[in-house]
Write a protein that holds these residues in place. Structure first.
Motif, PDB file in Angstrom:
ATOM      1  N   CYS A 159       0.945  -1.134   0.097  1.00 31.25           N
ATOM      2  CA  CYS A 159      -0.086   0.116  -0.047  1.00 31.25           C
ATOM      3  C   CYS A 159       0.805   1.371   0.018  1.00 31.25           C
ATOM      4  O   CYS A 159       1.934   1.071   0.802  1.00 31.25           O
ATOM      5  CB  CYS A 159      -0.881   0.087   1.315  1.00 31.25           C
ATOM      6  SG  CYS A 159      -1.842  -1.138   1.301  1.00 31.25           S
ATOM      7  N   ARG A 204      -3.349   0.228  -3.826  1.00 28.76           N
ATOM      8  CA  ARG A 204      -3.090  -1.180  -2.968  1.00 28.76           C
ATOM      9  C   ARG A 204      -2.591  -2.039  -4.179  1.00 28.76           C
ATOM     10  O   ARG A 204      -3.485  -2.021  -5.030  1.00 28.76           O
ATOM     11  CB  ARG A 204      -4.197  -1.533  -2.302  1.00 28.76           C
ATOM     12  CG  ARG A 204      -4.043  -2.689  -1.600  1.00 28.76           C
ATOM     13  CD  ARG A 204      -4.910  -3.283  -0.692  1.00 28.76           C
ATOM     14  NE  ARG A 204      -4.475  -4.588  -0.027  1.00 28.76           N
ATOM     15  CZ  ARG A 204      -4.180  -4.525   1.154  1.00 28.76           C
ATOM     16  NH1 ARG A 204      -4.455  -3.419   1.687  1.00 28.76           N
ATOM     17  NH2 ARG A 204      -3.957  -5.643   1.837  1.00 28.76           N
ATOM     18  N   TYR A 257       1.118  -0.864   5.518  1.00 23.88           N
ATOM     19  CA  TYR A 257       0.256  -1.398   6.767  1.00 23.88           C
ATOM     20  C   TYR A 257       1.036  -1.887   7.823  1.00 23.88           C
ATOM     21  O   TYR A 257       1.926  -2.302   7.884  1.00 23.88           O
ATOM     22  CB  TYR A 257      -0.756  -2.179   6.272  1.00 23.88           C
ATOM     23  CG  TYR A 257      -0.596  -3.232   5.501  1.00 23.88           C
ATOM     24  CD1 TYR A 257      -0.712  -3.134   4.155  1.00 23.88           C
ATOM     25  CD2 TYR A 257      -0.155  -4.526   6.154  1.00 23.88           C
ATOM     26  CE1 TYR A 257      -0.256  -4.305   3.395  1.00 23.88           C
ATOM     27  CE2 TYR A 257       0.251  -5.631   5.315  1.00 23.88           C
ATOM     28  CZ  TYR A 257       0.001  -5.263   3.931  1.00 23.88           C
ATOM     29  OH  TYR A 257       0.531  -6.714   3.049  1.00 23.88           O
ATOM     30  N   ASP A 290      -1.154  -7.215  10.018  1.00 21.00           N
ATOM     31  CA  ASP A 290      -1.901  -8.075   8.725  1.00 21.00           C
ATOM     32  C   ASP A 290      -2.460  -9.010   9.618  1.00 21.00           C
ATOM     33  O   ASP A 290      -1.784  -9.937  10.237  1.00 21.00           O
ATOM     34  CB  ASP A 290      -0.790  -8.384   7.785  1.00 21.00           C
ATOM     35  CG  ASP A 290      -1.124  -8.874   6.608  1.00 21.00           C
ATOM     36  OD1 ASP A 290      -2.556  -9.305   6.618  1.00 21.00           O
ATOM     37  OD2 ASP A 290      -0.662  -9.393   5.934  1.00 21.00           O
ATOM     38  N   ASP A 330     -11.164   2.356   5.895  1.00 22.30           N
ATOM     39  CA  ASP A 330     -10.202   2.754   4.892  1.00 22.30           C
ATOM     40  C   ASP A 330     -10.974   2.053   3.502  1.00 22.30           C
ATOM     41  O   ASP A 330     -11.500   2.886   2.600  1.00 22.30           O
ATOM     42  CB  ASP A 330      -8.965   2.185   4.911  1.00 22.30           C
ATOM     43  CG  ASP A 330      -7.988   3.096   4.042  1.00 22.30           C
ATOM     44  OD1 ASP A 330      -8.395   3.716   3.129  1.00 22.30           O
ATOM     45  OD2 ASP A 330      -6.706   2.970   3.823  1.00 22.30           O
ATOM     46  N   ASP A 342      -9.277  -2.874   5.013  1.00 21.59           N
ATOM     47  CA  ASP A 342      -8.461  -2.180   5.283  1.00 21.59           C
ATOM     48  C   ASP A 342      -8.848  -1.056   6.308  1.00 21.59           C
ATOM     49  O   ASP A 342     -10.214  -0.446   6.097  1.00 21.59           O
ATOM     50  CB  ASP A 342      -7.680  -1.241   4.337  1.00 21.59           C
ATOM     51  CG  ASP A 342      -6.715  -1.869   3.594  1.00 21.59           C
ATOM     52  OD1 ASP A 342      -5.601  -2.371   4.581  1.00 21.59           O
ATOM     53  OD2 ASP A 342      -6.505  -2.215   2.377  1.00 21.59           O
ATOM     54  N   ARG A 379      -2.434   1.534  10.528  1.00 22.96           N
ATOM     55  CA  ARG A 379      -3.421   0.894   9.653  1.00 22.96           C
ATOM     56  C   ARG A 379      -3.363  -0.600   9.787  1.00 22.96           C
ATOM     57  O   ARG A 379      -2.464  -1.313   9.976  1.00 22.96           O
ATOM     58  CB  ARG A 379      -2.660   1.095   8.034  1.00 22.96           C
ATOM     59  CG  ARG A 379      -3.127   2.531   7.685  1.00 22.96           C
ATOM     60  CD  ARG A 379      -2.849   2.601   6.138  1.00 22.96           C
ATOM     61  NE  ARG A 379      -3.801   2.132   5.512  1.00 22.96           N
ATOM     62  CZ  ARG A 379      -3.792   1.162   4.768  1.00 22.96           C
ATOM     63  NH1 ARG A 379      -2.603   0.613   4.619  1.00 22.96           N
ATOM     64  NH2 ARG A 379      -4.861   0.504   4.098  1.00 22.96           N
ATOM     65  N   CYS A 401      -4.797  -4.108   8.395  1.00 27.56           N
ATOM     66  CA  CYS A 401      -5.475  -4.869   7.202  1.00 27.56           C
ATOM     67  C   CYS A 401      -5.889  -6.373   7.650  1.00 27.56           C
ATOM     68  O   CYS A 401      -5.211  -7.076   7.960  1.00 27.56           O
ATOM     69  CB  CYS A 401      -4.186  -5.059   6.087  1.00 27.56           C
ATOM     70  SG  CYS A 401      -4.377  -6.227   4.849  1.00 27.56           S
ATOM     71  N   ARG A 426      -7.651  -9.804   6.399  1.00 25.96           N
ATOM     72  CA  ARG A 426      -8.056 -10.590   5.304  1.00 25.96           C
ATOM     73  C   ARG A 426      -8.840 -11.768   5.499  1.00 25.96           C
ATOM     74  O   ARG A 426      -8.843 -12.503   6.529  1.00 25.96           O
ATOM     75  CB  ARG A 426      -6.782 -11.014   4.388  1.00 25.96           C
ATOM     76  CG  ARG A 426      -5.969  -9.997   4.044  1.00 25.96           C
ATOM     77  CD  ARG A 426      -4.465 -10.540   4.381  1.00 25.96           C
ATOM     78  NE  ARG A 426      -3.409  -9.575   3.919  1.00 25.96           N
ATOM     79  CZ  ARG A 426      -2.711  -9.343   2.976  1.00 25.96           C
ATOM     80  NH1 ARG A 426      -3.168  -9.862   2.132  1.00 25.96           N
ATOM     81  NH2 ARG A 426      -1.821  -8.619   2.956  1.00 25.96           N
TER      82      ARG A 426
END
Lengths: 373, 329, 188
Positions: free
Chosen positions: A307, A320, C62, C65, C88, C106, C115, C117, C119
């Motif tokens: 990112c 991204r 970021y 994760d 985000d 995000d 930040r 993330c 998933r």
């Protein structure tokens, strides 16, 4: 809160008002389906996508570097910051060092671009409020920036000046002098803009206390840029996720806690001032040296997600990319500021009067291709 | 000479029609030139010297365009609305005294007749908005009516103040009372009402609002209502509204000159009266244009608030003040 | 250097313990028995990264994760909501070889700049996941966009209509196997 002397009597008899896709206040092809109760907006539904171009798919179909020109065409008013985010993500992924001179020039051009973008917003916002003259004043100054950037990049709007690892070419002759002159001329102009508009009683009545978008709402909707700063939170990607040479520069993040249209107006006006400061500092410190770092002939990103966000004129712009190690992207995702900023319009416009709804929409500073991509 | 009076009227009507037409056409030019100057650009330059033939080109264009009646519109009212717009304006000119001798009719109820005529344009705009079967038009029609109702009241209160001061409804008579040097003008008649300049400003604001001019152009409000009541009008239908707007501005400014600025009386005592009348008139018109290109549009409820909560109380106060002062002095 | 606060990292590890113990990459295990055919012969997935890890901001952009199971995504969003994170973006990545869609959520923090993330992976032939629109109203648009581009169903979405594409558009343009329709203007 009693915003109006009269309140909407509720949805007893409503009608649908189709604002757009061709309407003077939508600045492009945005359509807003308003369910109106007299002059009050009961419900606003945004119908977007009229200029959708599927940039993200284009990103998956061409080599990394060839997608670069696309990014400048997403938000045509702040192309510099958009290309910056894209070259930034590749540099971050590949670990490419960018020479300091290139970084400084990037910041100078980005900030010039920010001023020109805010000037368009300033004029268009006042146009939404019914004052036509400021638009011409703003374009007068914007023209100077466009001339400077045109001499440097060859383009007036959709710049593609940054390259992965640096810049397309070094500064042209006279650039530094032109920018210095512009900065000198623009300061008094900014003061004049304030005298002309910011203190105007009609203008203040139109924007103060109107279109409240508080920090919580911004958070829930992911609104960034002057929206969140106008709600009193000093969130600026240049500070929160430092990139380029911004950490070395001395500038304030413009904040206003009022959360209304006036707050967003003041934040943008202050940002222009701060941009001038940044430009001056960069010009003073501008180092010599190459403008292009060492970049492999064929760009290949390591596997993984990367990112990179920049503070574009309208807020956080983030690229991204998902790489599988191939010479083309597996996925390019463009997170555009206007998308998040506009998505709260449906909630924020409820209960406003038509003219105030339009004033608020003007204060969001929309660029339609930025929403539609 | 029985034929003389009708003949004089006929000539005067022809003259007024020509004056209105010319004014409407050339005020558009003045407005565009003025707007250009305010905005650091040149304005029209292409047609004729300094764009002087631009209004004629515009009129030619408008005349040659088809007037489209939108499907579902009330065809009769849609066509009637522009027709209703113009004659009252022309009739109002017959009452205005341009100079001592240049008066169409010296009505003893001139002031009231003038207001009767000038209130007509509200009905025309409302009909236009309503009959064009356009939602923007309907919103605009509703706005125009409430705006005009709101501003008719302070306007009338101002007029009553002036009538009390003058003791007559005849316009030439009111002007004659202001003869002599400029301190005899009603706007400086501080002896009978120390708030006279305020009254004048209120009159001016009401006049802007009555003529639907920026910053009170709620009816047109191009950034909200596209073109409001005129959205569906094309060709000369639109052109008539446009002309009537300027005719109404001229009437409003002329009234301001008659009531407050001494009509045809010269501040220094040279040159014929009609010259001075026109000079004052066009200075007022220029101010109207200046205001339009300087200020943004007001919010609608702000506009109504201004009238009901600020202007009307002040007007009532000045009215009572003048009543007391006139009685005392 | 990751700027992710430790307590957030710990809460993520606490709340989603499965991530530490087993490999969440084939989420069919949780999706139920319907995908037995897939689980029987799983295509080689990309080497799974550690499920929840702090990442170096300067390298990837970021700070945290986290890979969660599809049914945990609401829980993760609520946790981040409580922590004061803002949404985000939401997007998806098509992995045709693994027969999976990867959904990427995000989040950003306005004060700290952190930040995160999150998933998750859902099977490609049954692309369904719960909506976050009620936790983050801003997810509404992002999910509509993801739905029209990838054909992912967000169950419980309040307004599941096209956002950017025309209403009558067929196909899911960002899927890897998407074939663009021939130019509609050239059709007879």
């Amino acid at each position: 809160m009693e915003l109006y002397p009269v309140q909407s009597t509720g949805p007893q008899e409503t009608f649908v008002l189709n604002l757009g896709p061709q309407h003077p206040a939508t600045h492009g092809v945005l359509r807003v389906k308003l369910t109106m109760d007299g002059e009050f907006i009961n419900e606003a539904v945004i119908v977007a996508g009229y200029v959708h171009r599927e940039h993200e798919k284009m990103g998956e179909n061409r080599p990394w570097d060839q997608f670069l020109p696309n990014t400048g065409r997403i938000d045509y008013l702040s192309a510099m910051m958009y290309t910056h985010a894209y070259v930034g993500v590749i540099e971050r992924a590949c670990g490419i060092e960018v020479p300091p001179r290139a970084e400084y020039i990037r910041v100078i051009t980005s900030e010039l671009n920010r001023i020109s973008s805010h000037l368009v917003w300033w004029g268009a916002f006042l146009l939404d409020l019914g004052g036509m003259t400021p638009l011409l004043y703003a374009f007068d100054d914007r023209e100077k920036i466009l001339d400077i950037l045109e001499a440097l990049t060859g383009a007036r709007l959709t710049y593609c000046y940054y390259r992965v690892g640096g810049l397309a070419e070094d500064l042209n002759e006279g650039f530094v002098e032109d920018v210095r002159e512009f900065v000198k001329e623009f300061r008094p102009r900014l003061k004049m803009f304030r005298r002309l508009v910011s203190e105007n009683i009609i203008f203040r009545k139109r924007v103060e206390g109107i279109g409240i978008i508080d920090a919580e709402m911004c958070r829930k909707y992911g609104a960034t840029g002057p929206m969140i700063r106008g709600a009193g939170i000093p969130y600026d990607v240049r500070r929160a996720e430092p990139y380029s040479v911004y950490p070395e520069l001395d500038f304030d993040v413009a904040v206003d806690p009022a959360a209304d249209s006036m707050a967003r107006y003041k934040v943008r006006m202050e940002e222009m001032e701060q941009s001038l400061r940044i430009i001056e500092q960069c010009l003073d410190r501008l180092p010599d040296g190459p403008v292009m770092g060492k970049v492999p002939r064929k760009l290949k990103l390591p596997e993984g997600d990367f990112c990179y966000a920049t503070e574009a004129a309208r807020g956080r712009f983030e690229v991204r990319v998902v790489s599988t190690g191939k010479p083309v992207a597996h996925r390019v995702r463009l997170r555009t500021p206007c998308f998040g900023n506009l998505s709260l319009f449906e909630e924020a416009a409820r209960g406003l009067m038509l003219a105030d709804g339009i004033a608020m929409m003007g204060s969001l500073d929309l660029v339609i291709p930025d929403i539609d991509r | 000479m029985i034929a003389a009076e009708p003949l004089r009227l006929l000539v005067f009507v022809a003259g007024v029609a020509a004056f209105v037409g010319l004014n409407a056409a050339y005020l558009v030019w003045v407005e565009r030139k003025g707007a250009g100057r305010f905005q650091r650009r040149a304005g029209p330059t292409e047609v004729g010297y300094a764009g002087l033939l631009q209004p004629i080109a515009d009129a030619g264009k408008l005349l040659s365009k088809q007037m489209i009646v939108p499907p579902g519109a009330d065809r009769f009212l849609f066509r009637l609305a522009p027709i209703l717009m113009m004659p009252p304006a022309i009739m109002a000119f017959a009452i205005l005294p341009f100079s001592e001798y240049l008066v169409g009719i010296d009505l003893n109820v001139g002031l009231i007749a003038l207001f009767a005529f000038s209130s007509f344009n509200v009905i025309a705009v409302m009909l236009a908005g309503w009959s064009s079967r356009n939602k923007y038009g309907i919103i605009s029609a509703a706005r125009v009516v409430s705006q005009n109702v709101a501003y008719e009241i302070p306007m009338m209160l101002v007029i009553i103040t002036m009538i009390m001061l003058a003791g007559t409804l005849s316009l030439p008579e009111i002007v004659n009372q202001q003869a002599g040097a400029f301190w005899n003008w009603n706007v400086f008649a501080l002896a009978s009402n120390p708030l006279m300049p305020v009254t004048f400003v209120i009159f001016f604001v009401c006049m802007l609002s009555e003529t639907n001019r920026a910053p009170f152009d709620m009816a047109e409000a191009e950034s909200e209502l596209v073109a409001g009541a005129y959205t569906e009008y094309a060709g000369m239908g639109f052109g008539v509204f446009f002309m009537a707007e300027y005719a109404n501005i001229v009437i409003g400014c002329a009234l301001a000159v008659v009531l407050f600025l001494g009509g045809w009386h010269s501040p220094v005592g040279v040159l014929p009266g009609v010259f001075w009348f026109l000079v004052k008139l066009y200075i007022m018109v220029f101010v109207v244009i200046w205001v339009r290109w300087t200020f943004p549009r007001t919010q609608f409820y702000g506009l109504l608030n201004l009238s009901w909560k600020i202007l009307i109380p002040i007007c009532i106060f000045t009215l009572m003040l003048s009543a007391v002062m006139i009685k005392l002095v | 250097m990751s700027r992710c606060p430790d307590h957030l990292f710990e809460r993520f590890q606490e709340l989603f313990p499965t991530m530490d113990t087993e490999n969440p990459a084939p989420p069919e295990a949780s999706a139920g028995a319907e995908n037995e055919a897939d689980t029987a012969e799983p295509p080689p997935p990309p080497p799974p990264p550690p499920p929840c890890r702090k990442t170096e901001f300067a390298k990837v952009g970021y700070d945290l994760d986290a890979i969660v199971e599809p049914h945990q995504i609401e829980e993760a969003a609520k946790l981040l909501d409580d922590e004061g994170f803002a949404i985000d973006m939401i997007t998806a990545v098509d992995w045709p070889d693994a027969e999976q869609f990867e959904l990427v959520y995000d989040f950003m923090h306005f004060e700290a700049g952190t930040r995160v993330c999150v998933r998750t992976r859902i099977p490609r032939d049954r692309p369904e996941i719960a909506t976050l629109s009620f936790i983050f109203p801003g997810a509404n648009w992002h999910e509509r966009e993801t739905a029209e581009f990838f054909g992912i169903q967000f169950t419980g979405h309040p307004n599941p209509i096209h956002l950017l594409l025309p209403d009558d558009f067929e196909g899911y343009p960002l899927r890897k196997d998407f074939k663009p329709p021939s130019d509609p203007l050239l059709k007879p």
